[in-house]
Design a protein around this motif. Structure first.
Motif, mmCIF file in Angstrom:
data_model
loop_
_atom_site.group_PDB
_atom_site.id
_atom_site.type_symbol
_atom_site.label_atom_id
_atom_site.label_comp_id
_atom_site.label_asym_id
_atom_site.label_seq_id
_atom_site.Cartn_x
_atom_site.Cartn_y
_atom_site.Cartn_z
ATOM 1 N N PRO A 292 0.785 -1.245 0.000
ATOM 2 C CA PRO A 292 0.000 0.000 0.000
ATOM 3 C C PRO A 292 0.810 1.284 0.000
ATOM 4 N N GLU A 293 1.925 1.321 0.756
ATOM 5 C CA GLU A 293 2.689 2.568 0.811
ATOM 6 C C GLU A 293 3.309 2.931 -0.533
ATOM 7 N N LEU A 294 3.588 1.917 -1.355
ATOM 8 C CA LEU A 294 4.165 2.204 -2.671
ATOM 9 C C LEU A 294 3.155 2.914 -3.575
ATOM 10 N N TRP A 295 1.884 2.761 -3.284
ATOM 11 C CA TRP A 295 0.850 3.523 -3.993
ATOM 12 C C TRP A 295 0.630 4.877 -3.312
ATOM 13 N N ASP A 296 0.581 4.882 -1.990
ATOM 14 C CA ASP A 296 0.312 6.124 -1.260
ATOM 15 C C ASP A 296 1.391 7.175 -1.485
ATOM 16 N N VAL A 297 2.646 6.738 -1.618
ATOM 17 C CA VAL A 297 3.742 7.700 -1.723
ATOM 18 C C VAL A 297 3.637 8.541 -2.980
ATOM 19 N N ARG A 298 2.982 8.049 -4.008
ATOM 20 C CA ARG A 298 2.896 8.785 -5.266
ATOM 21 C C ARG A 298 2.150 10.109 -5.108
ATOM 22 N N THR A 299 1.239 10.141 -4.171
ATOM 23 C CA THR A 299 0.515 11.387 -3.896
ATOM 24 C C THR A 299 1.392 12.378 -3.139
ATOM 25 N N GLU A 300 2.350 11.844 -2.379
ATOM 26 C CA GLU A 300 3.133 12.688 -1.478
ATOM 27 C C GLU A 300 4.412 13.247 -2.079
ATOM 28 N N ILE A 301 4.873 12.707 -3.192
ATOM 29 C CA ILE A 301 6.133 13.153 -3.772
ATOM 30 C C ILE A 301 6.032 14.624 -4.162
ATOM 31 N N THR A 302 6.985 15.404 -3.727
ATOM 32 C CA THR A 302 6.963 16.843 -3.938
ATOM 33 C C THR A 302 7.221 17.176 -5.399
ATOM 34 N N GLU A 303 6.430 18.087 -5.935
ATOM 35 C CA GLU A 303 6.625 18.515 -7.315
ATOM 36 C C GLU A 303 7.889 19.354 -7.440
ATOM 37 N N PHE A 304 8.575 19.195 -8.552
ATOM 38 C CA PHE A 304 9.821 19.915 -8.803
ATOM 39 C C PHE A 304 9.521 21.230 -9.514
ATOM 40 N N HIS A 305 10.026 22.324 -8.936
ATOM 41 C CA HIS A 305 9.843 23.646 -9.533
ATOM 42 C C HIS A 305 11.214 24.258 -9.792
ATOM 43 N N PRO A 306 11.706 24.179 -11.010
ATOM 44 C CA PRO A 306 13.044 24.735 -11.293
ATOM 45 C C PRO A 306 13.056 26.238 -11.083
ATOM 46 N N THR A 307 14.203 26.719 -10.582
ATOM 47 C CA THR A 307 14.334 28.162 -10.380
ATOM 48 C C THR A 307 14.534 28.831 -11.737
ATOM 49 N N THR A 308 14.087 30.046 -11.829
ATOM 50 C CA THR A 308 14.217 30.792 -13.094
ATOM 51 C C THR A 308 15.248 31.899 -12.926
#
Length: 308
Positions: A292-308
Motif C-alpha cells: 500500500p505505501e508504494l501507492w500512497d507515496v505517489r501522492t506525497e512526492i513533492t513537485e519539482f519547480h526549477p528556479t528561473t
C-alpha cells in the motif's frame, strides 16, 4: 567462359572465407541432425511429455468439445504458478540477505509470467455460457480457490488470510507448506526489514508485527519511501526495488480484474463451484493493494519547480 554467372560456373565461396575454412561449403543445414535416439535422451523424455499430455482427462459424458480447453487453461496456469513460486522464494531469500540487485532480474521475470497469465484469459473468454453449462456439473466443489500454488503466491506477496489454510486440510504435506508460508515474512516484509537494517526509520511496530495478517499502510513508511523517491540517486537499488514491486502489484491487480470479467462473461452471477459468491467474491479483491505505501507515496512526492 566470358560472361558466365557464378551459378553457371558452379560458384564456390572464396577459399579464405569462414565458411570454407569450416568445411561448410554446400553442406545441408540439417547435415548434423541426430535421428537415432535409441538409448539417448530425447525431447519427449526430458519434458516427460507422456505424463503431461496424458494428464487431460475430461469427465463430461459424452465428452464435451470445450472441456479440454477448460482443463488446459488451468493446467498451464498452474505451471506458470509453479515458476512464480520458485522465483518469489529466491527473491525473498535474496532480500533477507540484503541482496537487492539479484531480485531485479527475478521480479522482471515474474512480471512477464504475470503478463502471460493475463493474456491467457482471452483464450478462456472464447468459452460461451451455453458451452460451459454443458460440462460445469463435472467440477462438483472443485474450484481455483483450492489452488495451493496460488495461495502460496498470495502469501509470499503479503495477501495473508489464515482461514484459507483449512482448505488444504485433506492434504497434510500441502497444508504444512501453505501454513509455513502464512507464518513466514512476505517479500514486502523482508524489503522493509532490509530498509531498517540500512538505517531507514521503519517503525518497530511494523518490524515486529504479526506476519500472518495483511500489512496495512503506515504513514512513517510512506515518509521513508518519499525520501527514496525524491532522491533516487542516493539509494538507487532501493528505488529500483520499489518500482519492481509496484510492477508486480499492478500486474496482479490487472490479472484479478481480468479474472472477474471472464467469470462474469461465462457464468454471470452464479455462485462459484467452490461455494463462494462468484463474481461478487472476486470483485471484492480487485482493489486490494499488496504494497500500500508504494501507492500512497505517489501522492506525497513533492513537485519539482526549477528556479528561473
Amino acid at each position: 567462359m566470358h560472361g558466365s554467372s557464378p551459378k553457371d560456373r558452379g560458384h564456390q565461396p572464396h577459399p579464405n572465407t569462414p565458411e570454407a575454412a569450416r568445411g561448410e561449403v554446400n553442406r545441408p543445414a540439417d547435415a548434423g541432425m541426430v535421428t537415432d535416439f535409441h538409448g539417448k535422451l530425447d525431447y519427449s523424455a526430458y519434458l516427460h511429455l507422456d505424463q503431461i499430455l496424458s494428464a487431460q482427462q475430461p469427465l463430461s459424458s459424452p465428452e464435451h468439445h470445450d472441456e479440454l480447453l477448460f482443463i488446459i487453461q488451468h493446467q498451464t496456469t498452474e505451471l506458470w504458478f509453479k515458476l512464480m513460486v520458485h522465483e518469489l522464494r529466491a527473491a525473498i531469500a535474496h532480500v533477507a540477505k540484503d541482496q537487492l540487485e539479484p531480485c531485479f532480474k527475478i521480479l522482471a521475470r515474474v512480471k512477464h509470467i504475470q503478463a502471460q497469465l493475463l493474456s491467457q484469459w482471452s483464450v478462456l473468454a472464447t468459452l460461451t455460457p451455453s458451452e460451459y453449462v454443458q460440462f460445469r456439473y463435472v467440477l462438483g466443489p472443485a474450484s481455483g480457490l483450492q489452488s495451493h500454488q496460488h495461495r502460496l503466491i498470495e502469501f509470499m506477496l503479503g495477501r495473508k488470510d489464515a482461514k484459507m489454510v483449512a482448505v488444504f486440510g485433506h492434504k497434510p504435506a500441502i497444508h504444512a507448506e501453505v501454513e509455513a508460508a502464512l507464518k513466514a515474512p512476505s517479500l514486502y516484509d523482508e524489503f522493509l526489514r532490509h530498509l531498517a537494517r540500512r538505517g531507514f526509520a521503519i517503525p518497530a511496530s511494523v518490524l515486529q508485527r504479526d506476519v500472518t495478517v495483511p500489512h496495512e499502510s503506515n504513514a512513517q513508511i510512506v515518509a521513508v519511501l518519499k525520501d527514496i523517491y525524491e532522491r533516487p540517486g542516493k539509494q538507487w537499488d532501493a528505488y529500483e526495488m520499489a518500482e519492481k514491486l509496484i510492477d508486480i502489484d499492478e500486474q496482479y491487480a490487472l490479472w484479478r480484474y481480468r479474472h472477474v470479467k471472464v467469470v462474469e462473461r461465462v457464468i454471470g452471477f452464479k455462485r462459484g463451484t467452490g461455494g463462494t459468491a462468484g463474481v461478487a467474491y472476486l470483485r471484492a479483491m480487485v482493489d486490494d493493494r499488496l504494497f500500500p505505501e508504494l501507492w500512497d507515496v505517489r501522492t506525497e512526492i513533492t513537485e519539482f519547480h526549477p528556479t528561473t
